[in-house]
Scaffold this motif. Structure first.
Motif, PDB file in Angstrom:
ATOM      1  N   THR A 150       0.784  -0.987   0.133  1.00 24.39           N
ATOM      2  CA  THR A 150      -0.186   0.023   0.019  1.00 24.39           C
ATOM      3  C   THR A 150       0.934   1.299   0.179  1.00 24.39           C
ATOM      4  O   THR A 150       1.484   1.348   0.744  1.00 24.39           O
ATOM      5  CB  THR A 150      -1.036   0.005   1.217  1.00 24.39           C
ATOM      6  OG1 THR A 150      -1.712  -1.364   1.257  1.00 24.39           O
ATOM      7  CG2 THR A 150      -1.821   1.142   1.391  1.00 24.39           C
ATOM      8  N   THR A 151       0.501   1.990  -1.026  1.00 21.80           N
ATOM      9  CA  THR A 151       1.484   3.403  -1.176  1.00 21.80           C
ATOM     10  C   THR A 151       0.074   4.480  -1.495  1.00 21.80           C
ATOM     11  O   THR A 151      -1.107   3.678  -2.060  1.00 21.80           O
ATOM     12  CB  THR A 151       2.234   3.330  -2.171  1.00 21.80           C
ATOM     13  OG1 THR A 151       1.935   3.138  -3.540  1.00 21.80           O
ATOM     14  CG2 THR A 151       3.352   2.639  -1.615  1.00 21.80           C
ATOM     15  N   LEU A 152       0.179   5.860  -1.562  1.00 25.02           N
ATOM     16  CA  LEU A 152      -1.183   6.316  -2.158  1.00 25.02           C
ATOM     17  C   LEU A 152      -1.120   6.212  -3.654  1.00 25.02           C
ATOM     18  O   LEU A 152      -2.215   6.107  -4.118  1.00 25.02           O
ATOM     19  CB  LEU A 152      -0.387   7.943  -1.755  1.00 25.02           C
ATOM     20  CG  LEU A 152      -0.895   8.141  -0.388  1.00 25.02           C
ATOM     21  CD1 LEU A 152      -0.746   9.817  -0.340  1.00 25.02           C
ATOM     22  CD2 LEU A 152      -2.427   7.881   0.069  1.00 25.02           C
TER      23      LEU A 152
ATOM     24  N   LYS B 184      -4.245   3.104  -7.987  1.00 23.99           N
ATOM     25  CA  LYS B 184      -4.146   2.171  -9.145  1.00 23.99           C
ATOM     26  C   LYS B 184      -4.985   1.182  -8.879  1.00 23.99           C
ATOM     27  O   LYS B 184      -5.514   0.346  -9.587  1.00 23.99           O
ATOM     28  CB  LYS B 184      -2.505   1.543  -9.428  1.00 23.99           C
ATOM     29  CG  LYS B 184      -2.429   0.667 -10.516  1.00 23.99           C
ATOM     30  CD  LYS B 184      -0.818   0.464 -10.704  1.00 23.99           C
ATOM     31  CE  LYS B 184      -0.769  -0.370 -11.914  1.00 23.99           C
ATOM     32  NZ  LYS B 184       0.696  -0.757 -12.087  1.00 23.99           N
ATOM     33  N   HIS B 185      -4.916   0.665  -7.666  1.00 27.70           N
ATOM     34  CA  HIS B 185      -6.033  -0.293  -7.112  1.00 27.70           C
ATOM     35  C   HIS B 185      -7.503   0.052  -7.208  1.00 27.70           C
ATOM     36  O   HIS B 185      -8.054  -0.907  -7.593  1.00 27.70           O
ATOM     37  CB  HIS B 185      -5.739  -0.648  -5.670  1.00 27.70           C
ATOM     38  CG  HIS B 185      -6.629  -1.675  -5.118  1.00 27.70           C
ATOM     39  ND1 HIS B 185      -6.622  -2.870  -5.341  1.00 27.70           N
ATOM     40  CD2 HIS B 185      -7.787  -1.313  -4.078  1.00 27.70           C
ATOM     41  CE1 HIS B 185      -8.065  -3.569  -4.655  1.00 27.70           C
ATOM     42  NE2 HIS B 185      -8.535  -2.616  -3.962  1.00 27.70           N
ATOM     43  N   VAL B 186      -7.812   1.261  -6.822  1.00 27.62           N
ATOM     44  CA  VAL B 186      -9.362   1.639  -7.173  1.00 27.62           C
ATOM     45  C   VAL B 186      -9.468   1.652  -8.700  1.00 27.62           C
ATOM     46  O   VAL B 186     -10.755   1.373  -9.011  1.00 27.62           O
ATOM     47  CB  VAL B 186      -9.739   2.798  -6.422  1.00 27.62           C
ATOM     48  CG1 VAL B 186      -9.529   2.743  -4.980  1.00 27.62           C
ATOM     49  CG2 VAL B 186      -8.967   4.203  -6.832  1.00 27.62           C
TER      50      VAL B 186
ATOM     51  N   ILE C 122      -7.127  -5.132 -16.712  1.00 29.12           N
ATOM     52  CA  ILE C 122      -6.686  -4.856 -15.437  1.00 29.12           C
ATOM     53  C   ILE C 122      -6.084  -5.963 -14.739  1.00 29.12           C
ATOM     54  O   ILE C 122      -5.937  -7.095 -15.450  1.00 29.12           O
ATOM     55  CB  ILE C 122      -8.268  -4.591 -14.434  1.00 29.12           C
ATOM     56  CG1 ILE C 122      -9.119  -5.919 -14.590  1.00 29.12           C
ATOM     57  CG2 ILE C 122      -8.706  -3.443 -15.110  1.00 29.12           C
ATOM     58  CD1 ILE C 122     -10.277  -5.657 -13.570  1.00 29.12           C
ATOM     59  N   ALA C 123      -5.228  -5.899 -13.630  1.00 32.59           N
ATOM     60  CA  ALA C 123      -4.681  -6.824 -13.077  1.00 32.59           C
ATOM     61  C   ALA C 123      -5.575  -8.096 -12.869  1.00 32.59           C
ATOM     62  O   ALA C 123      -6.866  -8.176 -12.534  1.00 32.59           O
ATOM     63  CB  ALA C 123      -4.173  -6.529 -11.716  1.00 32.59           C
ATOM     64  N   ARG C 124      -4.832  -9.467 -12.799  1.00 33.05           N
ATOM     65  CA  ARG C 124      -5.658 -10.563 -12.409  1.00 33.05           C
ATOM     66  C   ARG C 124      -6.003 -10.810 -11.033  1.00 33.05           C
ATOM     67  O   ARG C 124      -6.895 -11.449 -10.481  1.00 33.05           O
ATOM     68  CB  ARG C 124      -4.746 -11.784 -12.898  1.00 33.05           C
ATOM     69  CG  ARG C 124      -4.641 -11.884 -14.305  1.00 33.05           C
ATOM     70  CD  ARG C 124      -3.655 -13.015 -14.715  1.00 33.05           C
ATOM     71  NE  ARG C 124      -2.624 -13.274 -13.665  1.00 33.05           N
ATOM     72  CZ  ARG C 124      -1.306 -13.432 -14.031  1.00 33.05           C
ATOM     73  NH1 ARG C 124      -1.110 -13.235 -15.197  1.00 33.05           N
ATOM     74  NH2 ARG C 124      -0.419 -13.695 -13.060  1.00 33.05           N
ATOM     75  N   THR C 125      -5.450  -9.968  -9.904  1.00 30.92           N
ATOM     76  CA  THR C 125      -5.872 -10.294  -8.545  1.00 30.92           C
ATOM     77  C   THR C 125      -5.678  -9.024  -7.903  1.00 30.92           C
ATOM     78  O   THR C 125      -5.041  -7.859  -8.510  1.00 30.92           O
ATOM     79  CB  THR C 125      -4.886 -10.944  -7.612  1.00 30.92           C
ATOM     80  OG1 THR C 125      -3.598 -10.491  -7.773  1.00 30.92           O
ATOM     81  CG2 THR C 125      -4.666 -12.434  -8.690  1.00 30.92           C
TER      82      THR C 125
ATOM     83  N   SER D  49      -2.898  -5.572  -8.089  1.00 25.77           N
ATOM     84  CA  SER D  49      -3.371  -4.255  -8.657  1.00 25.77           C
ATOM     85  C   SER D  49      -3.042  -3.334  -7.936  1.00 25.77           C
ATOM     86  O   SER D  49      -2.882  -1.902  -8.170  1.00 25.77           O
ATOM     87  CB  SER D  49      -5.121  -3.963  -8.303  1.00 25.77           C
ATOM     88  OG  SER D  49      -5.318  -4.149  -6.782  1.00 25.77           O
ATOM     89  N   PHE D  50      -2.130  -3.366  -6.677  1.00 29.09           N
ATOM     90  CA  PHE D  50      -1.236  -2.493  -5.954  1.00 29.09           C
ATOM     91  C   PHE D  50       0.222  -2.089  -6.571  1.00 29.09           C
ATOM     92  O   PHE D  50       0.721  -1.406  -6.230  1.00 29.09           O
ATOM     93  CB  PHE D  50      -1.328  -2.999  -4.365  1.00 29.09           C
ATOM     94  CG  PHE D  50      -2.330  -2.328  -3.885  1.00 29.09           C
ATOM     95  CD1 PHE D  50      -2.633  -1.329  -3.146  1.00 29.09           C
ATOM     96  CD2 PHE D  50      -3.467  -3.709  -3.414  1.00 29.09           C
ATOM     97  CE1 PHE D  50      -3.761  -1.010  -2.507  1.00 29.09           C
ATOM     98  CE2 PHE D  50      -4.531  -3.330  -2.811  1.00 29.09           C
ATOM     99  CZ  PHE D  50      -4.948  -2.111  -2.201  1.00 29.09           C
ATOM    100  N   THR D  51       0.510  -3.369  -7.474  1.00 23.08           N
ATOM    101  CA  THR D  51       1.888  -3.302  -7.978  1.00 23.08           C
ATOM    102  C   THR D  51       2.253  -2.128  -8.749  1.00 23.08           C
ATOM    103  O   THR D  51       1.612  -2.006  -9.758  1.00 23.08           O
ATOM    104  CB  THR D  51       2.153  -4.613  -8.545  1.00 23.08           C
ATOM    105  OG1 THR D  51       1.942  -5.518  -7.874  1.00 23.08           O
ATOM    106  CG2 THR D  51       3.705  -4.961  -9.003  1.00 23.08           C
TER     107      THR D  51
END
Length: 130
Positions: free
Chosen positions: A43-45, A50-52, A74-77, A81-83
């Motif tokens: 988790t970073t800002l 990116k996750h949302v 979108i990401a697979r997981t 999604s945070f990467t």
């Protein structure tokens, strides 16, 4: 007229306020600051925005259309999604988020709150908003 008289408009308004608040968390930061990890997780800002963007794709695209993560782009997981990649910058992540939110608005515009969608199991549109 009370706020429930236009519940759909109010839900859209609230969602856009939350989107803007999250985007605003990056205001005044440089890319290094936005990537700073203050907890043990990814988790970073910048990673949170990116996750949302991923979450928008899951609930306002896949849940409605049934399209795959790959088709949506979108990401697979959720974890992935945070990467952050080297090419992720505040500007690029904000641009991707804005594009995904615009796509979400277009997808949802033609649906009534009591319509049912089944891309991720049957749900009402109002449930997606919540």
């Amino acid at each position: 007229m009370g706020w429930t008289d236009d519940l759909r408009g109010r839900l859209d308004e609230l969602l856009d306020e939350y989107r803007a608040a999250l985007r605003g968390s990056l205001d005044g930061l440089d890319d290094e600051q936005a990537r700073l990890r203050l907890v043990r997780s990814k988790t970073t800002l910048l990673g949170l925005v990116k996750h949302v963007t991923y979450v928008e794709g899951v609930w306002f695209d896949q849940a409605v259309t049934g399209r795959s993560y790959r088709e949506i782009g979108i990401a697979r997981t959720p974890d992935q999604s945070f990467t952050l990649t080297r090419s992720d910058t505040i500007a690029s992540v904000l641009d991707a988020h804005a594009e995904r939110c615009d796509a979400s608005r277009r997808t949802m515009a033609g649906l009534a709150l009591d319509d049912k969608v089944d891309g991720r199991g049957e749900r009402t549109v109002w449930a997606l908003y919540l």
